[in-house]
Design a protein around this motif. Structure first.
Motif, PDB file in Angstrom:
ATOM      1  N   PRO A   1      31.615  44.403  32.104  1.00 49.32           N
ATOM      2  CA  PRO A   1      33.001  44.303  32.552  1.00 49.32           C
ATOM      3  C   PRO A   1      33.488  42.867  32.471  1.00 49.32           C
ATOM      4  CG  PRO A   1      31.681  45.610  34.076  1.00 49.32           C
ATOM      5  CD  PRO A   1      30.732  44.997  33.103  1.00 49.32           C
ATOM      6  N   SER A   2      34.725  42.663  32.048  1.00 46.90           N
ATOM      7  CA  SER A   2      35.249  41.311  31.850  1.00 46.90           C
ATOM      8  C   SER A   2      35.257  40.504  33.140  1.00 46.90           C
ATOM      9  CB  SER A   2      36.667  41.381  31.264  1.00 46.90           C
ATOM     10  OG  SER A   2      37.519  42.109  32.138  1.00 46.90           O
ATOM     11  N   ASN A   3      35.359  41.173  34.280  1.00 47.29           N
ATOM     12  CA  ASN A   3      35.416  40.434  35.538  1.00 47.29           C
ATOM     13  C   ASN A   3      34.051  39.977  36.019  1.00 47.29           C
ATOM     14  OD1 ASN A   3      34.361  42.874  36.297  1.00 47.29           O
ATOM     15  ND2 ASN A   3      35.806  43.259  37.960  1.00 47.29           N
ATOM     16  N   THR A   4      33.003  40.218  35.229  1.00 50.06           N
ATOM     17  CA  THR A   4      31.673  39.725  35.591  1.00 50.06           C
ATOM     18  C   THR A   4      31.229  38.582  34.679  1.00 50.06           C
ATOM     19  OG1 THR A   4      30.546  41.338  34.170  1.00 50.06           O
ATOM     20  CG2 THR A   4      30.980  41.984  36.471  1.00 50.06           C
ATOM     21  N   THR A   5      32.087  38.116  33.802  1.00 49.80           N
ATOM     22  CA  THR A   5      31.734  37.018  32.914  1.00 49.80           C
ATOM     23  C   THR A   5      31.679  35.714  33.697  1.00 49.80           C
ATOM     24  OG1 THR A   5      32.802  38.107  31.034  1.00 49.80           O
ATOM     25  CG2 THR A   5      32.412  35.739  30.850  1.00 49.80           C
ATOM     26  N   PRO A   6      30.556  34.985  33.665  1.00 51.28           N
ATOM     27  CA  PRO A   6      30.469  33.725  34.401  1.00 51.28           C
ATOM     28  C   PRO A   6      31.316  32.636  33.743  1.00 51.28           C
ATOM     29  CG  PRO A   6      28.508  34.046  33.075  1.00 51.28           C
ATOM     30  CD  PRO A   6      29.308  35.312  32.957  1.00 51.28           C
ATOM     31  N   SER A   7      31.704  31.658  34.512  1.00 51.49           N
ATOM     32  CA  SER A   7      32.550  30.571  34.009  1.00 51.49           C
ATOM     33  C   SER A   7      32.213  29.289  34.765  1.00 51.49           C
ATOM     34  CB  SER A   7      34.025  30.925  34.226  1.00 51.49           C
ATOM     35  OG  SER A   7      34.310  31.013  35.616  1.00 51.49           O
ATOM     36  N   ALA A   8      32.850  28.184  34.378  1.00 53.30           N
ATOM     37  CA  ALA A   8      32.630  26.916  35.072  1.00 53.30           C
ATOM     38  C   ALA A   8      33.063  27.013  36.523  1.00 53.30           C
ATOM     39  CB  ALA A   8      33.377  25.797  34.363  1.00 53.30           C
ATOM     40  N   GLU A   9      34.057  27.862  36.804  1.00 54.12           N
ATOM     41  CA  GLU A   9      34.540  28.028  38.176  1.00 54.12           C
ATOM     42  C   GLU A   9      33.624  28.938  38.982  1.00 54.12           C
ATOM     43  OE1 GLU A   9      36.519  28.447  35.428  1.00 54.12           O
ATOM     44  OE2 GLU A   9      37.246  26.366  35.642  1.00 54.12           O
ATOM     45  N   ARG A  10      33.111  29.978  38.342  1.00 51.89           N
ATOM     46  CA  ARG A  10      32.185  30.900  39.003  1.00 51.89           C
ATOM     47  C   ARG A  10      30.924  30.964  38.141  1.00 51.89           C
ATOM     48  NH1 ARG A  10      34.893  36.289  41.226  1.00 51.89           N
ATOM     49  NH2 ARG A  10      33.109  36.091  42.652  1.00 51.89           N
ATOM     50  N   LYS A  11      29.979  30.078  38.464  1.00 48.51           N
ATOM     51  CA  LYS A  11      28.820  29.839  37.595  1.00 48.51           C
ATOM     52  C   LYS A  11      27.901  31.041  37.491  1.00 48.51           C
ATOM     53  CE  LYS A  11      28.777  25.077  39.356  1.00 48.51           C
ATOM     54  NZ  LYS A  11      29.694  25.394  40.472  1.00 48.51           N
ATOM     55  N   LEU A  12      27.872  31.862  38.508  1.00 45.00           N
ATOM     56  CA  LEU A  12      26.927  32.976  38.544  1.00 45.00           C
ATOM     57  C   LEU A  12      27.654  34.242  38.971  1.00 45.00           C
ATOM     58  CD1 LEU A  12      23.326  32.840  39.881  1.00 45.00           C
ATOM     59  CD2 LEU A  12      24.813  34.707  40.603  1.00 45.00           C
ATOM     60  N   ARG A  13      27.457  35.310  38.203  1.00 41.80           N
ATOM     61  CA  ARG A  13      28.043  36.605  38.532  1.00 41.80           C
ATOM     62  C   ARG A  13      26.933  37.646  38.587  1.00 41.80           C
ATOM     63  NH1 ARG A  13      33.313  36.931  37.810  1.00 41.80           N
ATOM     64  NH2 ARG A  13      33.057  38.350  39.572  1.00 41.80           N
TER      65      ARG A  13
ATOM     66  N   GLU B   1      34.844  38.368  47.090  1.00 41.21           N
ATOM     67  CA  GLU B   1      35.772  37.373  46.579  1.00 41.21           C
ATOM     68  C   GLU B   1      35.071  36.027  46.420  1.00 41.21           C
ATOM     69  OE1 GLU B   1      38.763  38.011  45.594  1.00 41.21           O
ATOM     70  OE2 GLU B   1      38.839  40.094  46.327  1.00 41.21           O
ATOM     71  N   PRO B   2      35.541  35.201  45.453  1.00 46.50           N
ATOM     72  CA  PRO B   2      34.976  33.852  45.319  1.00 46.50           C
ATOM     73  C   PRO B   2      35.387  32.978  46.497  1.00 46.50           C
ATOM     74  CG  PRO B   2      36.882  34.115  43.889  1.00 46.50           C
ATOM     75  CD  PRO B   2      36.599  35.476  44.471  1.00 46.50           C
ATOM     76  N   GLY B   3      34.655  31.911  46.716  1.00 50.62           N
ATOM     77  CA  GLY B   3      34.990  31.008  47.808  1.00 50.62           C
ATOM     78  C   GLY B   3      33.833  30.077  48.089  1.00 50.62           C
ATOM     79  N   PRO B   4      33.952  29.257  49.121  1.00 54.07           N
ATOM     80  CA  PRO B   4      32.908  28.273  49.460  1.00 54.07           C
ATOM     81  C   PRO B   4      31.548  28.916  49.714  1.00 54.07           C
ATOM     82  CG  PRO B   4      34.931  27.779  50.643  1.00 54.07           C
ATOM     83  CD  PRO B   4      35.145  29.109  49.991  1.00 54.07           C
ATOM     84  N   ARG B   5      31.522  30.088  50.378  1.00 52.29           N
ATOM     85  CA  ARG B   5      30.234  30.732  50.659  1.00 52.29           C
ATOM     86  C   ARG B   5      29.524  31.092  49.355  1.00 52.29           C
ATOM     87  NH1 ARG B   5      26.815  33.274  53.956  1.00 52.29           N
ATOM     88  NH2 ARG B   5      26.015  35.329  53.418  1.00 52.29           N
ATOM     89  N   GLU B   6      30.253  31.662  48.410  1.00 49.62           N
ATOM     90  CA  GLU B   6      29.644  31.994  47.118  1.00 49.62           C
ATOM     91  C   GLU B   6      29.126  30.739  46.442  1.00 49.62           C
ATOM     92  OE1 GLU B   6      31.084  34.951  43.831  1.00 49.62           O
ATOM     93  OE2 GLU B   6      31.881  32.965  43.315  1.00 49.62           O
TER      94      GLU B   6
END
Length: 261
Positions: A13-25, A128-133
């Protein structure tokens, strides 16, 4: 986080692709026995971990049997195939290529520590993404770097005749057929096969068969078979002979290797 239904031809799914903002999915999948994720690759690294169930991973002209409480690291852009040997709760951690925890270009099998197991569970529960993640991801990457690696790699040959021989042994690890017996089946002399083993795999026929049996043992033990049965299934003359060879290779007795942590 809901489980993602699996279909052989579905891309992640496209919403599980990791990125510089969300390094790990994380992608969570519950798979039935003997299900196959057909050969594929992607530009991010992947840690494949089953909370329970045995995985058979084929990549980089090699094969791995990955038991519960262990995980396999698959580098970016490497074509890989994953098979479930029994019902498995698969958890795949996709890691952005700019934050790869290992400076290597081949797969490795890792111990999943109790802390890492709980961290993966914690990430799975986030919506959701955030500081805890961000904090959890940093600790996960640190745990991966310090995780113990395990010698569960089984090289596979490129030569078609040798590959047929090796696949036959994996399917029937207790086979007592000699290299001369296999030579009659694959249409090559025993001398030729022996030379191919050394050239293609850097091992003798006997060394490769022993490594295959010990690697194959992981799935048999994880399935709950008594060690006496495992030894018999693998062609060892006794449980003690099997246990001694297992400990020599993995540094632990079979019972200690598979005890819950």
């Amino acid at each position: 986080m809901p489980l993602v239904p699996l279909k052989h031809t579905d891309p992640p799914p496209s919403n599980t692709t990791p990125s510089a903002e969300r390094k790990l999915r994380l992608v969570a999948r519950d798979l039935i026995a003997h299900q196959v994720l057909k050969p594929h690759s992607h530009p991010w690294g992947q840690l494949t971990y089953a909370r329970d169930g045995m995985l058979h991973v084929i990549a980089d002209n090699s094969t791995w049997f990955v038991p519960p409480l262990r995980a396999i690291w698959i580098p970016p852009n490497m074509v890989h195939e994953i098979r479930t040997m029994e019902t498995a709760q698969l958890r795949a951690l996709y890691t952005y290529a700019g934050y790869i925890p290992f400076p290597i270009e081949h797969c490795i099998v890792l111990e999943v520590s109790p802390l890492l197991r709980e961290l993966i569970h914690s990430v799975e529960s986030l919506d959701e993404p955030g500081p805890r993640e961000d904090h959890l991801v940093q600790v996960i990457l640190d745990e991966l770097v310090h995780a113990e690696t395990l010698p569960m790699h089984l090289a596979m040959p490129r030569d078609k005749r040798l590959k047929s021989l090796c696949e036959s042994l994996i399917a029937e690890p207790s086979s007592t057929l000699t290299l001369e017996d296999f030579a009659q089946q694959v249409g090559a002399s025993a001398r030729t096969l022996s030379r191919l083993f050394e050239q293609d795999l850097g091992l003798s026929f006997g060394q490769w068969r022993q490594q295959m049996r010990l690697t194959r043992a992981t799935s048999l033990i994880a399935s709950g078979l008594p060690l006496s049965r495992v030894a018999s299934e693998l062609g060892y003359t006794s449980q003690s002979a099997f246990s001694a060879m297992f400990k020599k290779t993995f540094g632990k007795s079979p019972s200690a290797f598979y005890q819950n942590k």
